[in-house]
Design a protein around this motif. Structure first.
Motif, PDB file in Angstrom:
ATOM      1  N   GLU A 472      48.243  71.094  85.025  1.00 24.79           N
ATOM      2  CA  GLU A 472      46.972  70.872  85.719  1.00 24.79           C
ATOM      3  C   GLU A 472      46.484  69.441  85.536  1.00 24.79           C
ATOM      4  O   GLU A 472      45.927  68.823  86.460  1.00 24.79           O
ATOM      5  N   ALA A 473      46.709  68.893  84.342  1.00 27.51           N
ATOM      6  CA  ALA A 473      46.281  67.523  84.068  1.00 27.51           C
ATOM      7  C   ALA A 473      47.077  66.522  84.896  1.00 27.51           C
ATOM      8  O   ALA A 473      46.525  65.548  85.430  1.00 27.51           O
ATOM      9  N   PHE A 480      45.250  58.384  90.072  1.00 31.44           N
ATOM     10  CA  PHE A 480      44.017  58.006  89.368  1.00 31.44           C
ATOM     11  C   PHE A 480      44.290  57.525  87.950  1.00 31.44           C
ATOM     12  O   PHE A 480      43.774  56.502  87.512  1.00 31.44           O
ATOM     13  N   GLN A 481      45.106  58.263  87.207  1.00 27.46           N
ATOM     14  CA  GLN A 481      45.319  57.963  85.802  1.00 27.46           C
ATOM     15  C   GLN A 481      46.746  58.352  85.418  1.00 27.46           C
ATOM     16  O   GLN A 481      47.258  59.382  85.851  1.00 27.46           O
ATOM     17  N   ARG A 482      47.398  57.527  84.604  1.00 25.55           N
ATOM     18  CA  ARG A 482      48.761  57.815  84.183  1.00 25.55           C
ATOM     19  C   ARG A 482      48.759  58.512  82.824  1.00 25.55           C
ATOM     20  O   ARG A 482      48.115  58.046  81.885  1.00 25.55           O
ATOM     21  N   ILE A 483      49.464  59.629  82.737  1.00 23.09           N
ATOM     22  CA  ILE A 483      49.586  60.361  81.478  1.00 23.09           C
ATOM     23  C   ILE A 483      50.919  59.984  80.828  1.00 23.09           C
ATOM     24  O   ILE A 483      51.976  60.121  81.461  1.00 23.09           O
ATOM     25  N   PRO A 484      50.899  59.479  79.601  1.00 21.08           N
ATOM     26  CA  PRO A 484      52.153  59.074  78.939  1.00 21.08           C
ATOM     27  C   PRO A 484      53.145  60.231  78.872  1.00 21.08           C
ATOM     28  O   PRO A 484      52.786  61.379  78.587  1.00 21.08           O
ATOM     29  N   ASN A 485      54.423  59.929  79.116  1.00 20.18           N
ATOM     30  CA  ASN A 485      55.469  60.955  79.113  1.00 20.18           C
ATOM     31  C   ASN A 485      55.601  61.641  77.758  1.00 20.18           C
ATOM     32  O   ASN A 485      55.990  62.814  77.681  1.00 20.18           O
ATOM     33  N   LEU A 503      40.492  61.651  82.296  1.00 19.21           N
ATOM     34  CA  LEU A 503      41.147  62.680  81.497  1.00 19.21           C
ATOM     35  C   LEU A 503      41.236  62.265  80.037  1.00 19.21           C
ATOM     36  O   LEU A 503      41.495  61.097  79.722  1.00 19.21           O
ATOM     37  N   TYR A 504      41.027  63.231  79.140  1.00 21.96           N
ATOM     38  CA  TYR A 504      41.134  63.012  77.701  1.00 21.96           C
ATOM     39  C   TYR A 504      42.037  64.093  77.112  1.00 21.96           C
ATOM     40  O   TYR A 504      42.167  65.175  77.677  1.00 21.96           O
ATOM     41  N   TRP A 505      42.659  63.800  75.985  1.00 27.95           N
ATOM     42  CA  TRP A 505      43.468  64.799  75.302  1.00 27.95           C
ATOM     43  C   TRP A 505      43.313  64.643  73.796  1.00 27.95           C
ATOM     44  O   TRP A 505      42.926  63.581  73.293  1.00 27.95           O
TER      45      TRP A 505
END
Length: 525
Positions: A472-473, A480-485, A503-505
């Protein structure tokens, strides 16, 4: 110790507290290997007019190191910053060294409005018997002049921009001035103060590099030797001596001796040429320095300046204000007394007894923007102004419409007659952690561990209540935003701001932040 700066390479910082230390030895060696230094000074802020100048407690010297002939040093081309603790070092022991640096023709000095610093330095050293203190700095180049040369050229009126603004425009990074008014007389200095002081001096070198690159690209020629510049006397002596067939080394030696005569003639009392230790000293540097390279000489000849203090500069200006100025229309005073507005007197606008919603809400002006992020980290609604440079009336209007308490350190805001009661609080603390505790205690805020990191630090928005899965993230972050692999195989939960969609994690940075505010707010006690 090493401190990171805007470049990839860590900045070398040495705190000098004794002339017997390795750091001081390193300083004296560095000063023989540099043709460019950035100068800055720090002192404890004075809130009221005084009969004497502030005592300088820290002198920063940032050196851009040259490579000596035949040297294979791996520090060649590096920058290093020395922080001289003037509260720990006997000032007579470094007076001659600093005076020689200030007047050395081999070293271009950089500063930001450094004349005031020089006045305070001179007063501080004179108070310790180092008479006559420091009279001039030459060759010198003010960073404000560098900025104006880069932006407009010399015929355009100068702009008085802050050092932080200049850094942002020329270097692309923000120079925090949060600690500028901290208590520099307290010892030991904090790690944050050391980093702040080092960067204040080091950024001068970085800004100068921009000018030097431009000069190199444009191929600006040296001035004709018949033209006058700010180094008239020095260049004139060089030209006289250059008529003789001399080697460069002999020329430099003869020039130094001739310059001694000129400089010594500016003193009417022979005792002024004696060091505080009673030792007779030469007016020029006896250090084995390297000559400036051609690119630096071009800049010195074209843009070089000089700071020369007059006797009137060395005397504090008596305040002419007999009392607070007030203006009135039809007998109505337009300035409010300040005595009663420094302490908070509730209830705040969110109080249930006056029709509020019971949720604390603040508006942090530009002077306490860092406090806004800290408040958000502990779950408190903290907005910032709509514009970067709001008018006082706009700040008051925003706070009133949104039923917020305006937090500021700007005493001028307290003088406006249209201030609404119980809507503004002047923060007394200087450091963000202390400011956070001050606001929590003043407004009796209830902070719990469950609230930590529950607001978006970017925009102040709330998070979507249901956490997102990795899939979902990824979908929410598209475009919009890149999530590190590296996060895909960690089975993390993601949270998204309802306002800006950030987004935050719950990674390492998150857990470190939570622990920080548990400690700051003493939630584990």
């Amino acid at each position: 110790m090493d401190h990171n700066n805007s470049s990839r390479k860590p900045l070398k910082v040495h705190l000098v507290t004794s002339t017997d230390s390795n750091e001081f030895t390193h300083l004296t060696q560095a000063l023989t290997r540099t043709s460019l230094v950035g100068l800055d000074a720090e002192w404890k802020p004075i809130r009221t007019p005084q009969d004497s100048f502030p005592t300088v407690s820290l002198l920063q010297i940032a050196c851009r190191l040259n490579d000596r002939r035949g040297s294979d040093s791996d520090e060649s081309g590096d920058s290093v910053v020395f922080l001289l603790d003037l509260y720990s070092i006997p000032l007579p022991s470094i007076w001659v060294l600093l005076r020689d640096v200030f007047v050395s023709p081999d070293i271009l000095k950089l500063g930001f409005r450094f004349k005031q610093d020089l006045v305070y330095l001179s007063s501080t050293f004179c108070a310790q018997g180092c008479d006559p203190g420091f009279d001039w700095v030459e060759p010198f180049l003010d960073i404000t002049s560098v900025y104006n040369h880069l932006q407009h050229g010399r015929n355009i009126p100068k702009q008085n921009k802050s050092l932080a603004t200049i850094c942002g425009e020329l270097l692309g990074f923000s120079l925090s001035k949060e600690l500028q008014c901290s208590d520099w007389s307290r010892r030991p200095l904090t790690e944050e103060q050391i980093t702040y002081a080092a960067m204040d001096a080091h950024c001068l070198l970085k800004i100068f590099n921009v000018l030097q690159e431009k000069v190199s690209e444009e191929g600006i020629p040296c001035h004709n030797t018949n033209e006058l510049s700010n180094l008239d006397a020095n260049l004139g002596l060089k030209e006289i001596l250059r008529e003789h067939d001399m080697s460069t080394k002999i020329l430099r030696t003869k020039f130094s001796e001739a310059l001694d005569i000129v400089r010594a003639s500016t003193y009417s009392d022979v005792s002024q040429m004696i060091a505080p230790t009673g030792e007779l000293v030469s007016k020029s540097s006896s250090r084995d320095t390297l000559p400036m390279d051609e690119s630096l000489l071009k800049i010195v000849k074209k843009y070089g300046e000089k700071i020369l203090l007059k006797e009137s500069d060395k005397k504090p200006k008596a305040s002419k204000r007999k009392g607070k100025r007030q203006s009135s229309i039809n007998g109505i005073c337009k300035e409010k007394p300040l005595e009663n507005v420094y302490e908070w007197e509730g209830p705040p606008p969110w109080d249930l007894s006056i029709g509020g919603d019971g949720c604390p809400k603040f508006l942090c002006d530009v002077m306490v923007e860092g406090l806004a992020k800290h408040l958000r980290c502990v779950g408190v609604d903290a907005a910032i102004p709509y514009s970067k440079k709001p008018e006082p009336r706009d700040l008051i209007g925003q706070a009133n419409r949104e039923k917020r308490v305006l937090l500021t350190r700007d005493a001028k805001l307290l003088r406006h007659e249209y201030l609404i009661k119980d809507q503004l609080y002047r923060v007394k603390s200087l450091l963000k952690n202390e400011q956070l505790l001050e606001v929590i205690e003043t407004f009796e805020l209830n902070i719990s561990e469950d609230q930590l990191m529950s607001r978006c630090t970017k925009c102040n928005g709330r998070f979507i209540q249901k956490p997102l899965s990795t899939e979902e993230a990824v979908e929410a972050a598209k475009g919009f935003q890149r999530i590190p692999n590296c996060l895909f195989d960690k089975n993390l939960e993601f949270w998204q701001c309802m306002d800006c969609r950030q987004l935050y994690w719950e990674g390492t940075q998150y857990h470190n932040a939570v622990q920080k505010f548990i400690d700051v707010c003493k939630l584990s006690d």
